[in-house]
Design a protein around this motif. Structure first.
Motif, PDB file in Angstrom:
ATOM      1  N   GLU A  76     -12.268   1.540 -19.803  1.00 48.94           N
ATOM      2  CA  GLU A  76     -12.983   2.350 -20.809  1.00 48.94           C
ATOM      3  C   GLU A  76     -12.602   3.828 -20.699  1.00 48.94           C
ATOM      4  N   ALA A  79      -9.064   4.435 -21.938  1.00 49.75           N
ATOM      5  CA  ALA A  79      -8.974   4.290 -23.402  1.00 49.75           C
ATOM      6  C   ALA A  79      -9.499   5.556 -24.080  1.00 49.75           C
ATOM      7  N   GLN A  80     -10.583   6.111 -23.534  1.00 52.84           N
ATOM      8  CA  GLN A  80     -11.124   7.371 -24.060  1.00 52.84           C
ATOM      9  C   GLN A  80     -10.113   8.512 -23.920  1.00 52.84           C
ATOM     10  N   SER A  83      -7.333   8.303 -26.349  1.00 49.27           N
ATOM     11  CA  SER A  83      -7.787   8.642 -27.708  1.00 49.27           C
ATOM     12  C   SER A  83      -7.727  10.136 -27.994  1.00 49.27           C
ATOM     13  N   GLU A  84      -7.750  10.944 -26.948  1.00 47.65           N
ATOM     14  CA  GLU A  84      -7.783  12.395 -27.160  1.00 47.65           C
ATOM     15  C   GLU A  84      -6.451  12.978 -27.644  1.00 47.65           C
ATOM     16  N   TYR A  85      -5.364  12.257 -27.449  1.00 54.23           N
ATOM     17  CA  TYR A  85      -4.048  12.794 -27.834  1.00 54.23           C
ATOM     18  C   TYR A  85      -3.815  12.674 -29.338  1.00 54.23           C
ATOM     19  N   SER A  86      -3.282  13.724 -29.939  1.00 54.82           N
ATOM     20  CA  SER A  86      -3.058  13.654 -31.386  1.00 54.82           C
ATOM     21  C   SER A  86      -1.857  12.778 -31.723  1.00 54.82           C
ATOM     22  N   ALA A  87      -0.962  12.547 -30.753  1.00 55.84           N
ATOM     23  CA  ALA A  87       0.140  11.613 -30.971  1.00 55.84           C
ATOM     24  C   ALA A  87      -0.354  10.185 -31.153  1.00 55.84           C
ATOM     25  N   VAL A  88      -1.571   9.933 -30.708  1.00 53.71           N
ATOM     26  CA  VAL A  88      -2.103   8.571 -30.693  1.00 53.71           C
ATOM     27  C   VAL A  88      -3.014   8.387 -31.893  1.00 53.71           C
ATOM     28  N   ARG A  89      -2.701   7.374 -32.704  1.00 56.14           N
ATOM     29  CA  ARG A  89      -3.454   7.190 -33.934  1.00 56.14           C
ATOM     30  C   ARG A  89      -4.363   5.978 -33.907  1.00 56.14           C
ATOM     31  N   PHE A  90      -4.214   5.127 -32.932  1.00 54.74           N
ATOM     32  CA  PHE A  90      -5.002   3.896 -32.886  1.00 54.74           C
ATOM     33  C   PHE A  90      -5.137   3.487 -31.425  1.00 54.74           C
ATOM     34  N   VAL A  91      -6.342   3.191 -30.974  1.00 54.67           N
ATOM     35  CA  VAL A  91      -6.568   2.752 -29.595  1.00 54.67           C
ATOM     36  C   VAL A  91      -7.594   1.628 -29.600  1.00 54.67           C
ATOM     37  N   SER A  92      -7.240   0.495 -28.988  1.00 56.97           N
ATOM     38  CA  SER A  92      -8.190  -0.601 -28.824  1.00 56.97           C
ATOM     39  C   SER A  92      -8.178  -1.109 -27.399  1.00 56.97           C
ATOM     40  N   GLN A 103      -1.273   2.898 -30.609  1.00 58.75           N
ATOM     41  CA  GLN A 103      -0.118   3.248 -31.433  1.00 58.75           C
ATOM     42  C   GLN A 103       0.148   4.735 -31.267  1.00 58.75           C
TER      43      GLN A 103
END
Lengths: 156, 156
Positions: A76, A79-80, A83-92, A103
């Motif tokens: 968890e 994953a959080q 998620s903070e990176y702007s390069a990252v658009r999708f996190v599951s 992604q």
DNA sequence: AATGAAAACTTATTATT
DNA sequence: AATAATAAGTTTTCATT
């Protein structure tokens, strides 16, 4: 979430700028009623009306899916952080042979490599394994819901 | 695709229903100019203005990423076939340890299983390996572009 | 939750540069 | 490709059920 909500979402998935008045005429309710429900759906974060694009067509040359296996106690938290990176658009968070799937968008293969193999492991030492899947071509990225609401309603 | 296009896309990614007039005032161009460019971006399939939603919040209980390895000569053909299913919302051709990556929505785990292990292999005998990643929780599914256009412009 | 009424605002079309 | 002008259409607010 009733059938009227579903029909409104379907209409806006088809065309996010369609006028509420026009949708109202179609569904035989008042325009204010559509407006009220869209406000609720939006403020409850169930939907969002937005411009989506074909990443490759828009010039995002390096698009990849990335899998991480991490220490179970860190899933968890990591994953959080990802998620903070702007390069990252999708996190599951995933079951099966990967714990976190995300992604990521980059301007070059070396920058993808640096991000996944250096930058992230530096901040997240309990990453156990990484796997990178560069996406070459996206054939479908669909934003319609009709078929789905139909299926849900059949089974309920 | 110039900076004005990028700014328009950013504005519509933030709020897909923002009035063209309001965007025009912000960017110091005419309303008709925004309209003309949005029409072009939309009809060229570079962007689409649509309602997107949190699948889990909307009641799509079983969401999975699926990887296929297939005979090299079949990759494009099978990716096309997979795209035809309404259960499938995203299909890409990938490099690395998977040839085709797709996202699939189901009402139950058995229906996901049946789709991936029976239905698809029946139509596509040259699938060599499958791997299923059920998604438990989506932490980020982002639809903003600013950071990305900024990065592209720095490097160009 | 849903509605009608109406003022304020936006859109879509047209002709022009 | 961008613009102004403008008639037609839409949105937003508010009081009412």
């Amino acid at each position: 979430m009733d059938k009227l909500d579903q029909r409104i979402i379907s209409a806006l998935a088809e065309d996010g700028r369609r006028s509420y008045r026009d949708i109202a005429r179609d569904l035989n309710v008042s325009e204010a009623s559509i407006r009220q429900r869209v406000s609720r759906l939006t403020s409850d974060d169930l939907i969002r009306i937005t411009a989506v694009g074909n990443l490759q067509a828009l010039g995002f040359d390096v698009v990849a899916m990335v899998h991480f296996k991490v220490l179970p106690s860190r899933i968890e938290e990591y994953a959080q952080l990802i998620s903070e990176y702007s390069a990252v658009r999708f996190v599951s968070i995933s079951l099966g042979n990967a714990d976190i799937i995300f992604q990521s968008l980059h301007t070059s293969i070396p920058s993808l490599h640096d991000f996944v193999r250096n930058e992230l492991p530096r901040r997240m030492p309990d990453i156990i394994a990484t796997e990178i899947f560069p996406l070459v071509k996206t054939l479908k990225s669909s934003w319609t819901w009709e078929a789905w609401f139909d299926l849900q309603n059949q089974n309920s």
